[in-house]
Design an enzyme around this catalytic site. Structure first.
Site, short mmCIF file in Angstrom:
data_model
loop_
_atom_site.label_atom_id
_atom_site.label_comp_id
_atom_site.label_asym_id
_atom_site.label_seq_id
_atom_site.Cartn_x
_atom_site.Cartn_y
_atom_site.Cartn_z
N GLY A 32 -44.48 -14.88 -12.49
CA GLY A 32 -43.35 -14.94 -13.41
C GLY A 32 -42.00 -14.80 -12.75
O GLY A 32 -41.63 -15.59 -11.87
N LYS A 34 -53.39 -18.52 -8.47
CA LYS A 34 -52.23 -17.92 -7.82
C LYS A 34 -52.57 -17.47 -6.40
O LYS A 34 -51.75 -17.60 -5.48
CB LYS A 34 -51.73 -16.75 -8.66
CG LYS A 34 -51.21 -17.16 -10.03
CD LYS A 34 -50.95 -15.98 -10.93
CE LYS A 34 -50.47 -16.44 -12.30
NZ LYS A 34 -50.29 -15.29 -13.25
#
Length: 430
Positions: A136, A207
């Site tokens: 994020g 990720k």
């Protein structure tokens, strides 16, 4: 001197993140122009449902034809926040072919086809930025790719999924079971109606592939990442962790082998000491611990999901890409020169916490210890308790190869005195 002709931006997707990107572009237009050196204009927004009211967005900009939008030729930057593999992949490559650089938040696509996308960007002299694809709002990719470019990164260890951290934190702090904690996460909007991508580790694995590739200058695909979910973690596991002075987190771990000849990337639940900085990461927050030769230990912490935090990362990339556009240059592309092999999970060395249900009678501990010794796994501590003919045996090992531990567990299951393997969990962060 500021250029008066605006840089034109096409937005693909206008959901939670896309709508926030559009809002910030509008409300912060003057500041963005000063930071970039030219105005930035939202030139088109591709959506699936054009009839939906989108506050602050001119309906004339809305289209369902994303391909036509990226083919326009006057678009300077395409912001892709639709997610998934297709049509995102085709739209990004088409954008490169028609003169636009790309800012993306698409972790799944980058983990699967990052090399091909980087190659397409380089072929057409365009930028591909994706800070928002991992953690994020936390600045992580750019520090790894640029700030630490002169250093040697040895390990990246982190909590990169807010949903799973919220669930595990709730189990730890309240004693709740997995399902109870998941239900609360869903009610609060932290978990999707189908939480599989989060709780089974798929999101974190994507990720991890991106982080490992950047950290080790090696192409790491999603298929290279060992993945285990956290749905089997129980309140009893947390009780055991507390007895060891630990808590449990779902970790993404990317490591360079001690001899430097290979790397590993994995996602799984693990016990970590309460003294480790990651143990104090609560709720839906993310944190990533980076270890390198020169810089030492660094930790990046902050909100890892949500419209505003993710949009912040997107806008940071947008500013960088627009500046490059004005200067007639591009930023760093893929760095995969090291081309290190990615070792399988069996070659990973770590500690283990194994809980066994055993018969409560003399000689059981000796049998179990013999199995560990025969497979070359050294025992650190043993704790035994029980009554009425049944007992629990908890074994904590020294560091051992995952393959050796797997063989040990298979052999333990064959012992008549072992009723079952209650849980196996790795111990990290020591």
């Amino acid at each position: 001197m500021m250029r008066t002709r605006p840089l034109k931006v096409a937005l693909l997707g206008c959901g939670v993140v896309g709508s926030e990107v559009a809002r910030i572009m509008t409300t912060h237009a003057d500041d963005l122009a000063q930071r970039i050196g030219a105005p930035v204009e939202l030139a088109g927004v591709a959506v699936r449902r054009p009839s939906k009211v989108r506050e602050g967005i001119d309906p004339a900009l809305v289209t369902t034809d994303a391909t036509a939008l990226v083919k326009r030729g006057d678009i300077d930057v395409v912001v892709e926040v639709i997610g998934g593999i297709e049509p995102a992949r085709s739209l990004i490559t088409t954008a490169f072919e028609h003169g636009a650089s790309v800012v993306s938040a698409n972790k799944a696509l980058l983990a699967q086809d990052g090399a091909a996308l980087h190659a397409a960007a380089e072929e057409h002299g365009r930028d591909l930025y994706y800070e928002a694809a991992v953690a994020g709002a936390i600045p992580l990719i750019r520090p790894l790719r640029e700030s630490l470019a002169g250093d040697k990164v040895n390990r990246v260890l982190g909590i990169v999924n807010g949903t799973t951290n919220f669930i595990l934190d709730k189990m730890d702090s309240t004693g709740a079971g997995y399902q109870e904690a998941l239900d609360e996460a869903t009610a609060l909007g932290y978990a999707e109606a189908d939480p599989t991508a989060d709780v089974e580790g798929f999101d974190a694995a994507a990720k991890a592939a991106i982080l490992a590739g950047i950290a080790f200058h090696t192409r790491v695909r999603l298929d290279d990442v060992h993945r285990e979910g956290m749905t089997e973690v129980t309140a009893a596991d947390f009780h055991s962790a507390k007895e060891m002075g630990c808590t449990i987190k779902l970790l993404a771990i990317c490591e360079r082998a001690q001899d430097g000849a290979s790397v590993t990337a994995r996602v799984h639940p693990a016990m970590i000491p309460l003294s480790h900085p990651l143990a104090s990461v609560r709720g839906a927050y993310n944190a990533v611990f980076v270890e390198s030769d020169a810089a030492g230990q660094l930790m990046f912490y902050g909100p890892g999901a949500g419209g505003s935090p993710t949009a912040s990362a997107v806008l940071g990339d947008l500013v960088a890409v627009c500046r490059n556009k004005l200067n007639g240059t591009t930023g760093p592309g893929e760095s995969a020169y090291a081309a290190l092999p990615v070792s399988p999970m069996g070659d990973v060395v770590t500690r283990y916490h194994i809980s066994l249900d055993v018969a409560d009678k003399p000689g059981v501990l000796a049998q179990v210890a013999t199995v560990f010794a025969e497979h070359g796994v050294s025992i650190d501590t043993v704790r035994q308790s029980g009554k009425d003919g049944e007992a629990s045996l908890v074994v904590v090992t020294h560091r051992a190869f995952d393959a050796a531990l797997t063989g040990t567990v298979e052999a333990l299951r064959k012992l008549d005195t072992v009723r079952g393997v209650a849980s196996i969990m790795r111990v990290e962060g020591e």
